[in-house]
Design a protein around this motif. Structure first.
Motif, short mmCIF file in Angstrom:
data_model
loop_
_atom_site.label_atom_id
_atom_site.label_comp_id
_atom_site.label_asym_id
_atom_site.label_seq_id
_atom_site.Cartn_x
_atom_site.Cartn_y
_atom_site.Cartn_z
N GLU A 86 0.82 -1.21 0.00
CA GLU A 86 0.00 0.00 0.00
C GLU A 86 0.86 1.26 0.00
O GLU A 86 0.47 2.29 -0.56
CB GLU A 86 -0.92 0.01 1.22
N LEU A 87 2.04 1.18 0.61
CA LEU A 87 2.95 2.32 0.64
C LEU A 87 3.65 2.54 -0.69
O LEU A 87 4.40 3.52 -0.84
CB LEU A 87 3.99 2.13 1.76
N LYS A 88 3.45 1.64 -1.63
CA LYS A 88 3.94 1.78 -3.01
C LYS A 88 5.42 1.45 -3.20
O LYS A 88 6.04 1.89 -4.18
CB LYS A 88 3.65 3.18 -3.58
N TYR A 89 6.01 0.69 -2.27
CA TYR A 89 7.35 0.21 -2.54
C TYR A 89 7.30 -0.73 -3.75
O TYR A 89 6.36 -1.51 -3.92
CB TYR A 89 7.92 -0.51 -1.33
N GLY A 90 8.35 -0.68 -4.59
CA GLY A 90 8.29 -1.41 -5.84
C GLY A 90 8.52 -2.91 -5.71
O GLY A 90 7.89 -3.69 -6.42
N THR A 91 9.43 -3.30 -4.83
CA THR A 91 9.79 -4.71 -4.68
C THR A 91 10.06 -5.02 -3.22
O THR A 91 10.65 -4.20 -2.50
CB THR A 91 11.05 -5.05 -5.51
N LEU A 92 9.64 -6.20 -2.78
CA LEU A 92 9.93 -6.68 -1.43
C LEU A 92 10.93 -7.81 -1.55
O LEU A 92 10.66 -8.83 -2.19
CB LEU A 92 8.63 -7.16 -0.76
N TRP A 93 12.10 -7.62 -0.93
CA TRP A 93 13.18 -8.60 -0.96
C TRP A 93 13.20 -9.34 0.37
O TRP A 93 13.40 -8.72 1.42
CB TRP A 93 14.52 -7.92 -1.18
N ILE A 94 13.00 -10.65 0.35
CA ILE A 94 13.10 -11.46 1.57
C ILE A 94 14.58 -11.79 1.75
O ILE A 94 15.16 -12.55 0.98
CB ILE A 94 12.26 -12.74 1.49
N GLY A 95 15.20 -11.17 2.75
CA GLY A 95 16.64 -11.29 2.92
C GLY A 95 17.05 -12.46 3.78
O GLY A 95 16.23 -13.16 4.36
N GLY A 96 18.37 -12.65 3.86
CA GLY A 96 18.92 -13.61 4.80
C GLY A 96 18.76 -15.06 4.45
O GLY A 96 18.30 -15.86 5.27
N SER A 97 19.09 -15.45 3.22
CA SER A 97 19.04 -16.86 2.79
C SER A 97 17.65 -17.47 2.96
O SER A 97 17.48 -18.47 3.66
CB SER A 97 20.08 -17.70 3.54
N PRO A 98 16.64 -16.92 2.32
CA PRO A 98 15.29 -17.45 2.43
C PRO A 98 15.08 -18.66 1.54
O PRO A 98 15.90 -18.98 0.68
CB PRO A 98 14.43 -16.28 1.94
N SER A 99 13.94 -19.31 1.72
CA SER A 99 13.49 -20.35 0.81
C SER A 99 12.46 -19.77 -0.14
O SER A 99 11.94 -18.67 0.08
CB SER A 99 12.87 -21.51 1.61
N VAL A 100 12.12 -20.52 -1.18
CA VAL A 100 11.03 -20.09 -2.06
C VAL A 100 9.73 -20.05 -1.28
O VAL A 100 8.87 -19.19 -1.51
CB VAL A 100 10.91 -21.01 -3.28
N GLY A 101 9.58 -20.94 -0.30
CA GLY A 101 8.37 -20.94 0.53
C GLY A 101 8.19 -19.64 1.29
O GLY A 101 7.06 -19.15 1.43
N ASP A 102 9.28 -19.08 1.80
CA ASP A 102 9.20 -17.78 2.46
C ASP A 102 8.65 -16.73 1.51
O ASP A 102 7.80 -15.91 1.87
CB ASP A 102 10.57 -17.34 2.97
N ALA A 103 9.16 -16.73 0.30
CA ALA A 103 8.70 -15.76 -0.69
C ALA A 103 7.26 -16.02 -1.10
O ALA A 103 6.48 -15.09 -1.31
CB ALA A 103 9.61 -15.79 -1.91
N ALA A 104 6.89 -17.29 -1.24
CA ALA A 104 5.53 -17.63 -1.65
C ALA A 104 4.51 -17.09 -0.66
O ALA A 104 3.43 -16.64 -1.06
CB ALA A 104 5.40 -19.14 -1.80
#
Length: 296
Positions: A41-59
């Protein structure tokens, strides 16, 4: 340089290791879902899940949002096979899969017992992603690239590069190495604190671990820093080059330095003295969004 050719990323995003749903309980997962919905809602363009995540974290972040681009920043190729990663990417809802980007990296020798030939390992991993059913194509993956060889690979085999812990000068060099068309999306750590000594202390608390990793220190030495800059958690010269320290105006100015140096997108990581960078600094995210306004 603007982000027009990679418009789905926006010029400014948020990088946070606290977006790991797999590292928390149900209440924590709910807090992450609320936070990422607000970031959208704040209009940030991309959210990066940091710190060696899994695809599940991103999903999970993809599922809690509607339109924002979501990326892993960065999935370690040593922790997840290419076949498993491709399978998990395919499991993301088809209508949302197009806004997911698989960020990949080779991690660091001191952190990976079987670490060897990282460049060759990355090439083999990308080959396996190409051969998977369905594949994870080059337009939906980025590489954590610092040096010339990995930057070239990011141009040839991925959408581009997501360098971490780099200066604006490195961004200019990376743009030259990548060429004009590849995505360049560096991370920039931020301490919103006008007390510069306290801000540097917060930055040093985060930086200390990374100064023990040769991939980062070798890159900083290539950029002209000296071994003495690594002592005591980092010299003031090093901190001022790697971080945005101060008020929102200073953060905007530092972000602009990276964009002017050739970045398409800058991923901001907010560090706080209280959380050490590990929490969900929603007040700071709101403050920065207000300061950037339409530039997001």
């Amino acid at each position: 340089m603007t982000s027009e050719k990679h418009g789905t990323f926006g010029q400014v995003g948020i990088w946070s290791s606290a977006l790991h749903g797999s590292r928390t309980d149900d209440a924590g997962k709910g807090a992450i879902a609320e936070a990422v919905a607000e970031l959208e809602e704040l209009k940030y363009g991309t959210l990066w899940i940091g710190g060696s995540p899994s695809v599940g974290d991103a999903a999970a972040v993809v599922a809690a949002t509607r339109t924002v681009t979501v990326a892993t920043g960065i999935l370690s190729i040593w922790d997840h096979s290419a076949e498993a990663a491709a399978k998990h990417v395919a499991a993301i809802d088809e209508s949302a899969r197009g806004r997911f980007v698989l960020g990949l990296g080779v991690s660091h020798g001191p952190m990976v017992p079987r670490y060897e030939k990282p460049y060759s390992a990355m090439v083999a991993y990308l080959d396996a992603l190409d051969a998977a059913t369905p594949p994870v194509d080059s337009g939906h993956r980025v590489l954590a690239a610092l040096g010339p060889r990995m930057l070239k690979l990011a141009t040839d085999r991925a959408l581009g590069a997501h360098p971490y812990l780099v200066t604006a000068e490195h961004t200019a060099e990376a743009r030259t190495a990548l060429g004009p068309d590849a995505l360049l999306a560096p991370e920039l750590s931020v301490v919103l604190d006008t007390d510069i000594d306290r801000a540097r202390t917060t930055a040093r608390n985060m930086l200390a671990m990374y100064l023990g990793l040769p991939n980062y220190t070798d890159n900083l030495l290539r950029l002209g820093f000296a071994e003495s800059d690594f002592h005591g958690g980092g010299s003031s010269r090093l901190l001022d080059a790697l971080f945005a320290l101060g008020d929102t105006a200073r953060v905007r100015a530092r972000t602009r330095e990276y964009l002017d140096a050739g970045a398409d997108h800058v991923a901001l990581q907010i560090l706080t003295a209280e959380e050490g960078g590990g929490g969900l600094p929603r007040a700071e995210w709101r403050e920065l969004a207000g300061a950037f306004g339409d530039d997001l």
